[in-house]
Write a protein that holds these residues in place. Structure first.
Motif, PDB file in Angstrom:
ATOM      1  N   THR A   1       6.410  47.966  60.433  1.00  0.00           N
ATOM      2  CA  THR A   1       5.066  47.944  59.874  1.00  0.00           C
ATOM      3  C   THR A   1       4.072  48.247  60.986  1.00  0.00           C
ATOM      4  O   THR A   1       4.097  47.598  62.035  1.00  0.00           O
TER       5      THR A   1
ATOM      6  N   GLU B   1       0.834  50.620  57.015  1.00  0.00           N
ATOM      7  CA  GLU B   1       1.949  51.358  56.426  1.00  0.00           C
ATOM      8  C   GLU B   1       3.276  50.910  57.037  1.00  0.00           C
ATOM      9  O   GLU B   1       3.322  50.484  58.190  1.00  0.00           O
ATOM     10  N   SER B   2       4.347  51.033  56.245  1.00  0.00           N
ATOM     11  CA  SER B   2       5.679  50.597  56.672  1.00  0.00           C
ATOM     12  C   SER B   2       6.717  51.649  56.330  1.00  0.00           C
ATOM     13  O   SER B   2       6.500  52.492  55.460  1.00  0.00           O
TER      14      SER B   2
END
Length: 107
Positions: free
Chosen positions: A60, A81-82
């Motif tokens: 992440t 965002e991951s």
């Protein structure tokens, strides 16, 4: 077992690891035979070169912009965002800009 982190305290994970010029900095938060949780900061242009892991790795982005390469395919991560880097596939991490990430590996 958790380590290197305060318990019963609200934390901002991106403030738990600092940028250092020309370096990749890591801070392990938990590690045993089944799980590894680590914070990383990458100065712009720094990287962890391609390697494989025995566990699925969940990344992440906490700050900045990073480039994740999985099996030759590049992905750009921004704050919040991951992505999952599957076990057994070659992967690398590069700081396109200064970049902080949380890495959770499940073995």
């Amino acid at each position: 077992m958790l380590k290197n982190i305060d318990k019963q305290k609200v934390l901002k994970l991106k403030e738990e690891v600092a940028y250092q010029k020309g370096q990749v900095v890591s801070k392990t938060l938990a590690q045993n035979e089944a799980l590894s949780v680590t914070l990383f900061s990458f100065d712009k242009g720094e990287e962890i070169s391609s390697h494989k892991s025995g566990g699925d790795a969940f990344v992440t982005c906490l700050d900045g912009e990073g480039e994740i390469t999985i099996d030759g395919v590049k992905y750009i991560l921004h704050e919040g965002e991951s992505i999952v880097m599957p076990a057994g596939l070659p992967h690398a991490v590069y700081g396109k800009e200064q970049f902080k990430m949380l890495l959770v590996v499940v073995f």
